[in-house]
Scaffold this motif. Structure first.
Motif, PDB file in Angstrom:
ATOM      1  N   SER A  44       0.825  -1.205   0.000  1.00  0.00           N
ATOM      2  CA  SER A  44       0.000   0.000   0.000  1.00  0.00           C
ATOM      3  C   SER A  44       0.859   1.256   0.000  1.00  0.00           C
ATOM      4  O   SER A  44       1.890   1.312   0.671  1.00  0.00           O
ATOM      5  N   ASN A  45       0.427   2.270  -0.774  1.00  0.00           N
ATOM      6  CA  ASN A  45       1.097   3.575  -0.683  1.00  0.00           C
ATOM      7  C   ASN A  45       0.147   4.624  -0.099  1.00  0.00           C
ATOM      8  O   ASN A  45       0.429   5.820  -0.168  1.00  0.00           O
TER       9      ASN A  45
ATOM     10  N   SER B 255      -0.545   5.596   2.801  1.00  0.00           N
ATOM     11  CA  SER B 255      -0.002   6.480   3.839  1.00  0.00           C
ATOM     12  C   SER B 255       0.931   7.544   3.265  1.00  0.00           C
ATOM     13  O   SER B 255       1.176   8.561   3.898  1.00  0.00           O
ATOM     14  N   GLU B 256       1.453   7.317   2.073  1.00  0.00           N
ATOM     15  CA  GLU B 256       2.441   8.266   1.514  1.00  0.00           C
ATOM     16  C   GLU B 256       1.863   9.263   0.522  1.00  0.00           C
ATOM     17  O   GLU B 256       2.501  10.264   0.221  1.00  0.00           O
TER      18      GLU B 256
ATOM     19  N   ASP C 229      -6.116  12.131   7.634  1.00  0.00           N
ATOM     20  CA  ASP C 229      -6.042  10.792   8.240  1.00  0.00           C
ATOM     21  C   ASP C 229      -7.339   9.999   8.088  1.00  0.00           C
ATOM     22  O   ASP C 229      -7.329   8.806   7.818  1.00  0.00           O
TER      23      ASP C 229
ATOM     24  N   ARG D 115      -7.589   8.701   4.527  1.00  0.00           N
ATOM     25  CA  ARG D 115      -6.673   7.559   4.325  1.00  0.00           C
ATOM     26  C   ARG D 115      -7.270   6.283   4.912  1.00  0.00           C
ATOM     27  O   ARG D 115      -7.287   5.229   4.299  1.00  0.00           O
ATOM     28  N   LYS D 116      -7.765   6.409   6.160  1.00  0.00           N
ATOM     29  CA  LYS D 116      -8.273   5.234   6.869  1.00  0.00           C
ATOM     30  C   LYS D 116      -9.476   4.640   6.135  1.00  0.00           C
ATOM     31  O   LYS D 116      -9.567   3.425   5.924  1.00  0.00           O
TER      32      LYS D 116
ATOM     33  N   LYS E 238      -8.520   2.879   2.895  1.00  0.00           N
ATOM     34  CA  LYS E 238      -7.903   1.563   3.152  1.00  0.00           C
ATOM     35  C   LYS E 238      -8.984   0.529   3.445  1.00  0.00           C
ATOM     36  O   LYS E 238      -8.943  -0.594   2.948  1.00  0.00           O
TER      37      LYS E 238
END
Ligand SMILES: O=C(O)CCC(=O)C(=O)O
Ligand SMILES: [Fe+2]
Length: 318
Positions: free
Chosen positions: A98-99, A101-102, A108, A111-112, A115
């Motif tokens: 996975s990227n 987080s980058e 946040d 992102r969460k 995912k």
């Protein structure tokens, strides 16, 4: 008139399983597309993904898109534009690593949620591949294994927004193409439409439907099924009003997966000639990068030519 195939996945667990499998089979053979409802991904999660995607576009991407349009003078275009699309996009990779987080500029919570959404789509993709195996008469797990390679499948998401376009007759949101990969799972805007597929010499709308997931088949499934299933041409029409959200997740073979028609299907069809080539998936992707908006047949031919060379060993160069 035929209507766009809609699959109610809940019915796979009851007495209508047979009829539902038939809808999927017909869709794979004749449409290359179908729309899933009751797919098990919660409406709450979908609503959150949609809200955060739209917020992120407004906060981080809308202004950039407007600046890009101004700097390229796109609004002044006088004739049809064939080398650009009226879309704003970014990509997330989930597998093999996975990227998420980058990737810059995501908060946040977003992102969460992306995912979590990807994890559910991955499960759904693998479940669907097994339904396709069942319809094809392949053993359970065949397609997942065919996509595996040494590091497992590639799985990624293209998050797109199609902003309102002042000249939709000159631009496409996304020009016509078939998808290179395996199985595509699309969560599209429930109000602003624009996606169309090409069927029987006509462009047909893929209707927006709240909380549904649109599935389509990529070139690799056409190869593995030796053309029994087809990857179908599709495009996005630009709209003058409204911003269209589209989140397309691509469940693709791993880079080094070797793709070829399933021998079982060749035997069943009693075909002596293998129509589709055998190749390493990443070689196909390299070719596709430059030829995405062209017909798929020359891509298959080019891979066949490489295969022939490979079979005959190295070519003398001196
Ligand atoms: O936005 C859509 O509805 C389709 C996107 C698509 O076809 C693609 O990204 O390959
Ligand atoms: Fe596509």
């Amino acid at each position: 008139m035929e209507t766009f195939p809609v699959v109610n996945m809940e019915k796979l667990n009851g007495e209508e399983r047979g009829a539902t499998m038939e809808i999927i089979k017909d869709a794979c053979e004749n449409w290359g597309f179908f729309e899933l409802v009751n797919h098990g991904i919660s409406h709450e999660l979908l609503d959150t993904v949609e809200r955060l995607t739209k917020e992120h576009y407004r906060k981080c991407l809308e202004q950039k898109f407007k600046e890009m349009v101004a700097s390229k003078g796109l609004e002044e275009a006088q004739s049809e534009i064939n080398d650009a699309d009226w879309e704003s996009t970014f990509f997330l990779r989930h597998l093999p690593t996975s990227n998420v987080s980058e990737v810059p500029d995501l908060d946040d919570e977003y992102r969460k949620i992306m995912k979590e959404f990807a994890a559910q789509l991955e499960k759904l993709a693998e479940y669907l591949l097994d339904l396709l195996c069942e319809n094809l008469g392949l053993e359970k797990g065949y397609l997942k294994k065919a996509f595996c390679g040494s590091k497992g499948p590639n799985f990624g998401t293209k998050v797109a927004n199609y902003p309102p376009c002042p000249k939709p007759e000159l631009f496409k949101g996304l020009r016509a193409h078939t998808d290179a990969g395996g199985l595509i799972l699309l969560f599209q805007d429930d109000k602003v439409g624009g996606l169309q597929l090409y069927k029987d010499d006509k462009w047909v709308d893929v209707p927006p439907m709240n909380h549904s997931i649109v599935i389509n088949l990529g070139d690799q499934l056409e190869v593995i099924t030796n053309g029994k299933y087809k990857s179908v041409l599709h495009r996005v029409i630009a709209q003058t009003d409204g911003n269209r959200m589209s989140i397309a997740s691509f469940y693709n073979p791993g880079d080094d997966a070797v793709i070829y028609p399933a021998p079982e299907l060749l035997e069943k069809e009693k075909e002596t000639n293998q129509v589709y080539p055998k190749f390493v998936f990443n070689d196909y992707m390299k070719l596709y990068a430059g030829l995405k908006f062209q017909a798929k047949e020359p891509r298959f031919e080019a891979m066949k030519a490489v295969e022939t060379t490979a079979n005959f060993g190295p070519i003398a160069t001196a």
